[in-house]
Design a protein around this motif. Structure first.
Motif, PDB file in Angstrom:
ATOM      1  N   ARG A 368     -10.176 -16.865 -17.401  1.00  0.00           N
ATOM      2  CA  ARG A 368      -9.167 -16.087 -16.680  1.00  0.00           C
ATOM      3  C   ARG A 368      -9.814 -14.892 -15.976  1.00  0.00           C
ATOM      4  O   ARG A 368      -9.517 -14.596 -14.812  1.00  0.00           O
ATOM      5  CB  ARG A 368      -8.097 -15.597 -17.644  1.00  0.00           C
ATOM      6  CG  ARG A 368      -7.045 -16.638 -18.039  1.00  0.00           C
ATOM      7  CD  ARG A 368      -5.974 -15.955 -18.889  1.00  0.00           C
ATOM      8  NE  ARG A 368      -4.957 -16.867 -19.325  1.00  0.00           N
ATOM      9  CZ  ARG A 368      -3.888 -17.233 -18.609  1.00  0.00           C
ATOM     10  NH1 ARG A 368      -3.742 -16.762 -17.377  1.00  0.00           N
ATOM     11  NH2 ARG A 368      -2.993 -18.056 -19.098  1.00  0.00           N
ATOM     12  N   ARG A 371     -12.175 -16.091 -13.110  1.00  0.00           N
ATOM     13  CA  ARG A 371     -11.379 -16.603 -11.989  1.00  0.00           C
ATOM     14  C   ARG A 371     -10.756 -15.453 -11.203  1.00  0.00           C
ATOM     15  O   ARG A 371     -10.780 -15.455  -9.965  1.00  0.00           O
ATOM     16  CB  ARG A 371     -10.285 -17.545 -12.497  1.00  0.00           C
ATOM     17  CG  ARG A 371      -9.445 -18.173 -11.384  1.00  0.00           C
ATOM     18  CD  ARG A 371      -8.441 -19.167 -11.953  1.00  0.00           C
ATOM     19  NE  ARG A 371      -7.693 -19.836 -10.889  1.00  0.00           N
ATOM     20  CZ  ARG A 371      -6.569 -19.370 -10.338  1.00  0.00           C
ATOM     21  NH1 ARG A 371      -6.061 -18.206 -10.765  1.00  0.00           N
ATOM     22  NH2 ARG A 371      -5.957 -20.050  -9.382  1.00  0.00           N
ATOM     23  N   LEU A 375     -11.408 -14.666  -7.257  1.00  0.00           N
ATOM     24  CA  LEU A 375     -10.332 -14.561  -6.271  1.00  0.00           C
ATOM     25  C   LEU A 375     -10.419 -13.229  -5.525  1.00  0.00           C
ATOM     26  O   LEU A 375     -10.235 -13.178  -4.305  1.00  0.00           O
ATOM     27  CB  LEU A 375      -8.973 -14.708  -6.953  1.00  0.00           C
ATOM     28  CG  LEU A 375      -8.637 -16.090  -7.520  1.00  0.00           C
ATOM     29  CD1 LEU A 375      -7.345 -16.030  -8.316  1.00  0.00           C
ATOM     30  CD2 LEU A 375      -8.529 -17.128  -6.400  1.00  0.00           C
ATOM     31  N   ALA A 381      -8.714 -20.362  -4.270  1.00  0.00           N
ATOM     32  CA  ALA A 381      -8.244 -20.869  -5.566  1.00  0.00           C
ATOM     33  C   ALA A 381      -8.535 -22.358  -5.717  1.00  0.00           C
ATOM     34  O   ALA A 381      -8.861 -22.832  -6.807  1.00  0.00           O
ATOM     35  CB  ALA A 381      -6.749 -20.602  -5.709  1.00  0.00           C
ATOM     36  N   SER A 382      -8.446 -23.106  -4.613  1.00  0.00           N
ATOM     37  CA  SER A 382      -8.687 -24.550  -4.673  1.00  0.00           C
ATOM     38  C   SER A 382     -10.150 -24.882  -4.935  1.00  0.00           C
ATOM     39  O   SER A 382     -10.468 -26.031  -5.282  1.00  0.00           O
ATOM     40  CB  SER A 382      -8.242 -25.206  -3.365  1.00  0.00           C
ATOM     41  OG  SER A 382      -8.955 -24.663  -2.261  1.00  0.00           O
ATOM     42  N   ILE A 384     -12.013 -23.269  -7.221  1.00  0.00           N
ATOM     43  CA  ILE A 384     -12.358 -22.818  -8.574  1.00  0.00           C
ATOM     44  C   ILE A 384     -11.890 -23.882  -9.560  1.00  0.00           C
ATOM     45  O   ILE A 384     -10.693 -24.142  -9.685  1.00  0.00           O
ATOM     46  CB  ILE A 384     -11.719 -21.462  -8.904  1.00  0.00           C
ATOM     47  CG1 ILE A 384     -12.123 -20.409  -7.874  1.00  0.00           C
ATOM     48  CG2 ILE A 384     -12.136 -21.016 -10.310  1.00  0.00           C
ATOM     49  CD1 ILE A 384     -11.431 -19.069  -8.054  1.00  0.00           C
TER      50      ILE A 384
END
Length: 398
Positions: A368, A371, A375, A381-382, A384
């Motif tokens: 989390r 990520r 970002l 996002a696509s 990761i």
């Protein structure tokens, strides 16, 4: 696609079902195991059942699937479904088992929600269930076909060729097919299931990432021991550590898993923590063999250098690449370790190239955090991708 009438009913009842889904999942598993105790003994992970994580994952996936059907009626959450299907395939799940689940799940729904489950509500949620179940069945059939096996028949006997102690709590096992036939191919990042017979007669199953070269007939798994002797959570890892030696035989599944390294010329960031380094090492070995030329950033977090399993391999494989750098964070570092790499992984001072594709594996809080940092640095996002060891609680925790 959910029918219009069922969409309206599911949208109206989703708050109530969502609020009760944890209780429903808990009752479902009790009903399932009362009727089929062999499933808990020989299929389901007893550790995840004891900790409640499997119930959370089930509740999260059902709620997420239903929400997606209502909010995005023209699409399907295939990333979530694919992750579940790969795990199911590694366990040998077959289509008839979905009917068994349906029986006990809807019995639990009716008992928990009571009179709120009208025939209309029951029909709408039945449609949700079978949309999800049939999607998974179809995906799992394709996964079995790709491995050239009959649905559910994923198991072969393998012989332990050697064993190496990586750290105090991590051991590596090298395996070869006992029948002498070629080992099935795997993609970097995939895992296999290992099934062992425990002293109480249970045949428990756990998943372990494959490392090493796919071209070899040897397969390598690295296992971290869970030391809580009073818990079933680590019963398989403890069995492997204390009982399995060279010459012993294990039941091993065909390889599965959706965290696979896609062929790309984009910059890569490979981030791991703890034993999550194992699929990353497989990716690094593949990149080195393919003479990958694009930039690769390797990130890892651990308690200490002594706890960092396969640390030398992690660094050496990175060093084989044309344009790669490794950055290791330790909470308890050795003397001389850079101060900016002490503590938890922090990407704030690390440049991340435009167009980077990221692959993450480790505890959920670590993924989390990483990520979120990616970002913030502009990674799409696509682009990761992640792998959770154990039930996927990302959706269950919001």
């Amino acid at each position: 696609m959910l029918s219009e009438s069922s969409t309206a009913t599911v949208r109206a009842t989703l708050p109530a079902v969502g609020a009760a889904i944890g209780d429903i999942a808990d009752l479902f598993y009790r009903k399932l195991f009362d009727a089929h105790p062999e499933l808990l003994r020989d299929l389901f992970n007893r550790g995840n059942q004891a900790s409640g994580t499997q119930r959370q994952a089930l509740a999260g996936s059902i709620a997420a699937f239903a929400t997606h059907l209502v909010e995005h009626p023209d699409t399907r959450p295939d990333v979530m479904l694919g992750r579940i299907a790969n795990k199911h395939a590694s366990l040998g799940i077959t289509a008839p088992q979905y009917a068994v689940v349906h029986t006990h799940l809807f019995s639990a729904i009716a008992e928990v929600l009571g009179d709120a489950v009208t025939p209309e509500v029951a029909a709408a949620w039945d449609e949700v269930y079978w949309l999800m179940a049939n999607a998974l069945i179809s995906m799992e059939e394709r996964l079995y076909a790709q491995q050239g096996v009959v649905a559910g028949d994923v198991w072969r006997e393998w012989t332990v060729v050697s064993r190496a102690e990586e750290t105090e709590d991590v051991a590596t096992f090298r395996l070869t097919p006992s029948d002498g036939a070629p080992a099935p191919a795997f993609r970097p990042g995939q895992y296999v299931s290992l099934q062992v017979e425990l002293p109480d007669g249970a045949h428990q199953i756990r998943q372990y990432s494959l490392t090493g070269a796919p071209a070899s007939d040897l397969r390598t798994v690295t296992v971290k021991r869970v030391r809580d002797e009073g818990s079933p959570e680590g019963e398989v890892s403890r069995h492997l550590h204390t009982r399995v030696r060279a010459g012993d035989r294990l039941r091993v599944s065909a390889p599965y898993g959706d965290l696979v390294l896609h062929t790309t010329h984009a910059p890569l960031l490979l981030a791991s923590a703890g034993i999550g380094c194992t699929p990353i090492l497989s990716m690094l070995e593949h990149l080195a063999a393919e003479e990958h030329r694009a930039p690769v950033t390797v990130v890892h977090g651990d308690r200490s250098p002594a706890d960092h399993a396969l640390r030398a391999d992690h660094a050496a494989l990175t060093g084989k690449l044309h344009d790669a750098s490794a950055h290791f964070w330790y909470e308890d570092p050795e003397a001389g370790h850079p101060a900016e790499r002490t503590g938890l992984v922090d990407l704030s001072g690390l440049p991340v190239a435009s167009g980077t594709h990221a692959y993450l594996c480790g505890p959920l809080p670590f993924m989390r955090a990483v990520r979120g940092q990616l970002l913030d640095k502009g990674v799409a996002a696509s682009d990761i991708h992640y792998e959770v060891f154990g039930p996927d609680l990302w959706l269950a925790q919001g």
